[in-house]
Write an enzyme that holds these catalytic residues in place. Structure first.
Site, PDB file in Angstrom:
ATOM      1  N   HIS A  28     -13.026  15.614  41.651  1.00  6.95           N
ATOM      2  CA  HIS A  28     -12.504  16.022  42.968  1.00  6.95           C
ATOM      3  C   HIS A  28     -11.663  17.205  42.816  1.00  6.95           C
ATOM      4  O   HIS A  28     -11.517  17.996  43.817  1.00  6.95           O
ATOM      5  CB  HIS A  28     -11.756  14.732  43.541  1.00  6.95           C
ATOM      6  CG  HIS A  28     -10.585  14.625  42.946  1.00  6.95           C
ATOM      7  ND1 HIS A  28     -10.542  13.660  41.661  1.00  6.95           N
ATOM      8  CD2 HIS A  28      -9.153  14.681  43.084  1.00  6.95           C
ATOM      9  CE1 HIS A  28      -9.204  13.361  41.284  1.00  6.95           C
ATOM     10  NE2 HIS A  28      -8.436  14.009  42.470  1.00  6.95           N
ATOM     11  N   ASP A  29     -10.790  17.383  41.857  1.00  6.28           N
ATOM     12  CA  ASP A  29      -9.947  18.561  41.768  1.00  6.28           C
ATOM     13  C   ASP A  29     -10.419  19.733  40.629  1.00  6.28           C
ATOM     14  O   ASP A  29      -9.750  20.539  40.105  1.00  6.28           O
ATOM     15  CB  ASP A  29      -8.650  17.973  40.952  1.00  6.28           C
ATOM     16  CG  ASP A  29      -7.743  17.500  41.972  1.00  6.28           C
ATOM     17  OD1 ASP A  29      -7.934  17.983  43.067  1.00  6.28           O
ATOM     18  OD2 ASP A  29      -6.754  16.864  41.627  1.00  6.28           O
TER      19      ASP A  29
ATOM     20  N   LYS B 176      -9.367  23.340  40.364  1.00  9.26           N
ATOM     21  CA  LYS B 176      -8.071  23.690  39.934  1.00  9.26           C
ATOM     22  C   LYS B 176      -8.123  24.564  38.379  1.00  9.26           C
ATOM     23  O   LYS B 176      -7.228  25.309  38.345  1.00  9.26           O
ATOM     24  CB  LYS B 176      -7.370  22.785  39.322  1.00  9.26           C
ATOM     25  CG  LYS B 176      -6.549  21.911  40.656  1.00  9.26           C
ATOM     26  CD  LYS B 176      -5.512  20.482  40.107  1.00  9.26           C
ATOM     27  CE  LYS B 176      -5.149  19.994  41.384  1.00  9.26           C
ATOM     28  NZ  LYS B 176      -4.191  18.963  40.857  1.00  9.26           N
TER      29      LYS B 176
ATOM     30  N   HIS C 153     -11.400  16.119  49.775  1.00  8.12           N
ATOM     31  CA  HIS C 153     -10.387  15.114  49.590  1.00  8.12           C
ATOM     32  C   HIS C 153      -8.748  15.304  49.822  1.00  8.12           C
ATOM     33  O   HIS C 153      -7.930  14.567  49.576  1.00  8.12           O
ATOM     34  CB  HIS C 153     -10.495  14.777  47.942  1.00  8.12           C
ATOM     35  CG  HIS C 153      -9.962  15.828  47.204  1.00  8.12           C
ATOM     36  ND1 HIS C 153     -10.604  17.078  46.986  1.00  8.12           N
ATOM     37  CD2 HIS C 153      -8.778  15.821  46.541  1.00  8.12           C
ATOM     38  CE1 HIS C 153      -9.769  17.885  46.008  1.00  8.12           C
ATOM     39  NE2 HIS C 153      -8.555  17.191  46.007  1.00  8.12           N
TER      40      HIS C 153
END
Ligand code: FE2
Length: 359
Positions: free
Chosen positions: A226-227, A230, A281
């Site tokens: 989900h990240d 980054k 998200h």
């Protein structure tokens, strides 16, 4: 006492009658036609010889010592190895009731005494022809069953190999995704534990919502990345201790769009779901999230689930600006709200599933 003439190339007929004269007569009829014969002189012997020799046809006298023709017929019909042997009943009885009893017991045909040779042999030929066809059909069925079993075994073997190959690919895929996701967490998180917890919490919420096992499994993998966007956020922003400037915040928010771009264009159902999760998200049920200010059910369910799972883990984890909250405090913040978080941020059904798990 058994008497057997052997000719393995001819049909085999068992003649059962307590009259030696009739047996001799019937044997001469049969042998004239080229059939092999065996003879029995009472009902018990007829049953034994039928079981032992498994003839192609049985000629039975209705009235014999030890076991009647009806008893012999019932014994043959109740034996799974013998039940289809044709039985011609030789009888002087012409009563309707007696014949019905014999048919009910399983007699195939009748021949009245005194025996008419031509008629009897005609009936025998017809019965043997039907028996031969029945045998051929059974043999064919057996061959088909063998073939089906062989093909089934081959298919099962191939299926097992494919299943093992899929499992191996699946494991490799899952490990690759996990390692890739750890990269995105490596600079600012506890080397991957956050994504594992979010994945686990997402699976639990999806299960509590009644989603099927395939969805739950997919979401477990999708939540891991989900990240992932980054990785594209500069260290000075990602690792900054103080509050963000507007520009920094805007750049930080882009990890959703960047992550979705990184995961887009795949044929994999995992990556398709992962793309949606990465993008949504941080969206909120009340429309106050980012990057697209989606609201309500316009946010994919997987995004709504991971949103709550991610928020729960963030509250439970120490940050530069806050301590790690207890489960109770985190539960209260999510369900009652505080200065930063509101229950309206979350899908009511997802929040309800979460409370059912954590009550
Ligand atoms: Fe995020």
């Amino acid at each position: 006492m058994f008497q057997t003439s052997v000719n393995s190339y001819k049909p085999h007929i068992l003649i059962a009658d307590d009259s030696r004269g009739i047996v001799q007569l019937l044997r001469s009829f049969c042998e004239h036609e080229g059939y092999r014969t065996s003879e029995a002189y009472d009902g018990f012997q007829a049953i034994q010889m039928t079981q032992t020799l498994q003839p192609d046809l049985v000629m039975l006298d209705m009235n014999m010592p030890k076991a009647s023709g009806l008893d012999v017929t019932k014994a043959i019909r109740s034996d799974t190895h013998l039940f289809d042997i044709p039985i011609i009943m030789l009888t002087g009885l012409t009563g309707r009731e007696e014949r019905l009893k014999a048919v009910s017991a399983g007699v195939s045909d009748f021949q009245n005494k005194p025996v008419d040779r031509e008629e009897l042999m005609l009936r025998v030929r017809n019965m043997l022809r039907m028996k031969k066809m029945s045998d051929l059909l059974q043999e064919h069925n057996r061959e088909l069953e063998d073939l089906v079993q062989q093909r089934t075994r081959e298919l099962e073997k191939v299926l097992a190999e494919v299943t093992e190959a899929n499992r191996s690919i699946h494991e490799g895929y899952a490990e690759t995704i996990n390692r890739l996701a750890v990269v995105s967490e490596y600079r600012d998180e506890d080397t991957g534990m956050h994504i594992k917890r979010v994945s686990l919490n997402s699976r639990e919420i999806a299960s509590a919502l009644g989603m099927d096992s395939g969805y739950v499994e997919n979401l477990g993998y999708a939540a891991v990345t989900h990240d992932i966007g980054k990785v594209a956020i500069p260290d000075q922003i990602l690792l900054k201790n103080g509050s963000f400037t507007d520009l920094e915040r805007s750049l930080m928010m882009k990890h959703t769009v960047i992550g979705a771009q990184m995961l887009s264009g795949s044929n994999s159902p995992y990556l398709n779901m992962a793309e949606k999760v990465a993008l949504t998200h941080h969206e909120r049920w009340d429309g106050s999230g980012y990057p697209n200010q989606l609201f309500g059910e316009t946010i994919p369910l997987e995004g709504r689930i991971v949103s709550l799972a991610d928020q729960y883990d963030a509250l439970r984890t120490q940050r530069t600006y806050k301590p790690a909250f207890s489960h109770k405090k985190t539960y209260d913040i999510l369900t009652l709200g505080d200065q930063r978080t509101s229950p309206e941020h979350f899908c009511p059904e997802v929040l309800s599933a979460f409370t059912r798990i954590h009550l």
